[in-house]
Scaffold this motif. Structure first.
Motif, PDB file in Angstrom:
ATOM      1  N   VAL A 117       0.849  -1.189   0.000  1.00 33.95           N
ATOM      2  CA  VAL A 117       0.000   0.000   0.000  1.00 33.95           C
ATOM      3  C   VAL A 117       0.887   1.242   0.000  1.00 33.95           C
ATOM      4  CG1 VAL A 117      -1.815   1.261   1.213  1.00 33.95           C
ATOM      5  CG2 VAL A 117      -1.767  -1.254   1.280  1.00 33.95           C
ATOM      6  N   SER A 118       0.590   2.171  -0.889  1.00 38.01           N
ATOM      7  CA  SER A 118       1.337   3.420  -1.004  1.00 38.01           C
ATOM      8  C   SER A 118       0.351   4.581  -1.097  1.00 38.01           C
ATOM      9  CB  SER A 118       2.217   3.379  -2.254  1.00 38.01           C
ATOM     10  OG  SER A 118       2.745   4.647  -2.536  1.00 38.01           O
ATOM     11  N   ILE A 119       0.580   5.605  -0.271  1.00 41.63           N
ATOM     12  CA  ILE A 119      -0.220   6.828  -0.338  1.00 41.63           C
ATOM     13  C   ILE A 119       0.746   7.967  -0.625  1.00 41.63           C
ATOM     14  CG2 ILE A 119      -1.764   8.392   0.880  1.00 41.63           C
ATOM     15  CD1 ILE A 119      -2.325   6.151   2.836  1.00 41.63           C
ATOM     16  N   ILE A 120       0.450   8.751  -1.638  1.00 45.80           N
ATOM     17  CA  ILE A 120       1.270   9.925  -1.956  1.00 45.80           C
ATOM     18  C   ILE A 120       0.358  11.136  -1.876  1.00 45.80           C
ATOM     19  CG2 ILE A 120       2.721  11.065  -3.665  1.00 45.80           C
ATOM     20  CD1 ILE A 120       3.353   8.231  -4.764  1.00 45.80           C
ATOM     21  N   LYS A 129       5.484  17.143  -0.443  1.00 48.35           N
ATOM     22  CA  LYS A 129       4.921  15.827  -0.768  1.00 48.35           C
ATOM     23  C   LYS A 129       5.222  14.840   0.361  1.00 48.35           C
ATOM     24  CE  LYS A 129       6.863  12.705  -3.500  1.00 48.35           C
ATOM     25  NZ  LYS A 129       7.390  12.004  -4.643  1.00 48.35           N
ATOM     26  N   VAL A 130       4.206  14.061   0.727  1.00 52.41           N
ATOM     27  CA  VAL A 130       4.344  13.042   1.765  1.00 52.41           C
ATOM     28  C   VAL A 130       4.020  11.689   1.147  1.00 52.41           C
ATOM     29  CG1 VAL A 130       3.485  12.226   3.991  1.00 52.41           C
ATOM     30  CG2 VAL A 130       3.673  14.681   3.567  1.00 52.41           C
ATOM     31  N   THR A 131       4.897  10.704   1.386  1.00 55.05           N
ATOM     32  CA  THR A 131       4.673   9.341   0.909  1.00 55.05           C
ATOM     33  C   THR A 131       4.558   8.429   2.117  1.00 55.05           C
ATOM     34  OG1 THR A 131       5.970   9.782  -1.076  1.00 55.05           O
ATOM     35  CG2 THR A 131       5.604   7.474  -0.507  1.00 55.05           C
ATOM     36  N   VAL A 152       4.196   1.273   9.492  1.00 51.87           N
ATOM     37  CA  VAL A 152       4.051   2.249   8.424  1.00 51.87           C
ATOM     38  C   VAL A 152       5.317   3.091   8.340  1.00 51.87           C
ATOM     39  CG1 VAL A 152       2.894   3.937   9.906  1.00 51.87           C
ATOM     40  CG2 VAL A 152       2.527   4.023   7.463  1.00 51.87           C
ATOM     41  N   THR A 153       5.688   3.482   7.121  1.00 50.11           N
ATOM     42  CA  THR A 153       6.824   4.370   6.880  1.00 50.11           C
ATOM     43  C   THR A 153       6.294   5.625   6.210  1.00 50.11           C
ATOM     44  OG1 THR A 153       8.329   2.506   6.610  1.00 50.11           O
ATOM     45  CG2 THR A 153       9.037   4.616   5.688  1.00 50.11           C
ATOM     46  N   VAL A 154       6.686   6.793   6.748  1.00 50.79           N
ATOM     47  CA  VAL A 154       6.284   8.073   6.181  1.00 50.79           C
ATOM     48  C   VAL A 154       7.550   8.789   5.735  1.00 50.79           C
ATOM     49  CG1 VAL A 154       5.141  10.274   6.601  1.00 50.79           C
ATOM     50  CG2 VAL A 154       4.277   8.201   7.687  1.00 50.79           C
ATOM     51  N   ILE A 155       7.563   9.253   4.483  1.00 50.73           N
ATOM     52  CA  ILE A 155       8.725   9.939   3.916  1.00 50.73           C
ATOM     53  C   ILE A 155       8.291  11.332   3.487  1.00 50.73           C
ATOM     54  CG2 ILE A 155      10.476   9.887   2.104  1.00 50.73           C
ATOM     55  CD1 ILE A 155       9.776   6.777   1.965  1.00 50.73           C
ATOM     56  N   ARG A 156       9.003  12.331   3.972  1.00 55.15           N
ATOM     57  CA  ARG A 156       8.745  13.717   3.563  1.00 55.15           C
ATOM     58  C   ARG A 156      10.088  14.404   3.408  1.00 55.15           C
ATOM     59  NH1 ARG A 156       7.343  18.810   6.534  1.00 55.15           N
ATOM     60  NH2 ARG A 156       6.518  20.158   4.918  1.00 55.15           N
ATOM     61  N   MET A 157      10.364  14.891   2.218  1.00 54.33           N
ATOM     62  CA  MET A 157      11.649  15.489   1.871  1.00 54.33           C
ATOM     63  C   MET A 157      12.768  14.546   2.301  1.00 54.33           C
ATOM     64  SD  MET A 157      11.049  19.593   2.261  1.00 54.33           S
ATOM     65  CE  MET A 157      10.962  19.673   4.007  1.00 54.33           C
ATOM     66  N   GLY A 173      -5.305  17.521   7.050  1.00 57.15           N
ATOM     67  CA  GLY A 173      -3.874  17.335   6.846  1.00 57.15           C
ATOM     68  C   GLY A 173      -3.190  16.726   8.064  1.00 57.15           C
ATOM     69  N   GLU A 174      -3.967  16.333   9.061  1.00 55.43           N
ATOM     70  CA  GLU A 174      -3.434  15.773  10.303  1.00 55.43           C
ATOM     71  C   GLU A 174      -2.969  14.338  10.079  1.00 55.43           C
ATOM     72  OE1 GLU A 174      -5.173  15.299  14.801  1.00 55.43           O
ATOM     73  OE2 GLU A 174      -6.558  15.027  13.132  1.00 55.43           O
ATOM     74  N   ILE A 175      -1.755  14.029  10.559  1.00 54.97           N
ATOM     75  CA  ILE A 175      -1.211  12.677  10.522  1.00 54.97           C
ATOM     76  C   ILE A 175      -0.731  12.333  11.918  1.00 54.97           C
ATOM     77  CG2 ILE A 175       0.542  11.144   9.557  1.00 54.97           C
ATOM     78  CD1 ILE A 175       0.606  12.943   7.084  1.00 54.97           C
TER      79      ILE A 175
END
Length: 193
Positions: A117-120, A129-131, A152-157, A173-175
Motif C-alpha cells: 500500500v502506497s499513499i502519496i 509531498k508526503v509518501t 508504516v513508513t512516512v517519507i517527507r523530503m 492534513g493531520e497525521i
C-alpha cells in the motif's frame, strides 16, 4: 471347505472396500459443493477497469483503476486487484493511493487495502509531498480518513518516520503516528557509535 472359508472373507473385503469408497465420495461432496457455492456468489468480474466519480457540489473528482474487479452479490463486497485511486479537490493536495488488493464494502463506505500500500499526498515536484508505505490501510472515503494498526513508513523530503499505527485525516492534513515512532532526518548527521 477351503473354498467357502476363502470366499467369505473376500466378500467382507469387497463390502468393506465399497463402503470405504462410498464414505469417501460422501465426505468429498460437501467440499465440491462449497467450492461451487463460492463461485456462485460471484456476481460479475471486470478486467482492466477505469472509472471516475465526480461530485459537482464539492468539486471533488476521484479516479480509480484496477486490473481486475470481482463482485460478490451475497455480501455485496467488491474485491480489486492492483488498484489505483486518485483524488483531486480544490485547495487540497493531490492524493494518490495504490495497493495490490482492495476490498470495498457495500456502497464503498469502507475500503480495505492490503499488500504494498502506497499513499502519496501532493504533486511529485511538491517539496511538501508526503509518501506513506504500509501493508494494510483502512480508508473511509466520506470522511477522508485513512488508518492502520500495522507498521508504516512516512517519507517527507529528507525525513523518514517509522511507526506502528497511523491515523490520517486528509481534510485537515493531520497525521498521527500511534506507537514505536522512530524518525531520521538525512539533513542531520548520524552520531557514530
Amino acid at each position: 471347505m477351503t473354498r467357502s472359508l476363502f470366499s467369505r472373507p473376500s466378500i467382507w473385503l469387497v463390502i468393506l472396500l465399497l463402503l470405504t469408497l462410498w464414505l469417501d465420495s460422501v465426505l468429498q461432496r460437501p467440499r465440491l459443493q462449497q467450492g461451487n457455492d463460492l463461485q456462485q456468489k460471484i456476481d460479475y468480474i471486470i478486467e482492466n477497469l477505469n472509472g471516475i466519480q465526480v461530485n459537482h457540489e464539492f468539486e471533488r473528482n476521484r479516479f480509480f483503476s484496477a486490473d481486475k474487479l470481482i463482485h460478490y452479490s451475497t455480501e455485496d463486497i467488491t474485491q480489486l486487484e492492483h488498484v489505483r485511486f486518485t483524488s483531486i479537490e480544490p485547495d487540497k493536495p493531490l492524493l494518490r493511493v495504490t495497493s495490490d488488493w482492495a476490498e470495498l464494502t457495500k456502497d464503498g463506505d469502507d475500503i480495505f487495502l492490503t499488500e504494498n500500500v502506497s499513499i502519496i499526498r501532493g504533486e511529485d515536484l511538491d517539496k511538501d509531498k508526503v509518501t506513506m508505505l504500509t501493508d494494510f490501510l483502512h480508508l473511509i472515503p466520506d470522511t477522508d480518513i485513512a488508518k492502520t494498526d500495522r507498521p508504516v513508513t512516512v517519507i517527507r523530503m529528507n525525513s523518514v518516520l517509522n511507526a506502528v499505527g497511523l491515523f490520517m485525516n486528509n481534510r485537515t492534513g493531520e497525521i498521527l503516528m500511534q506507537s514505536r515512532v522512530k524518525a531520521h532526518d538525512e539533513r542531520t548527521p548520524r552520531s557514530s557509535r
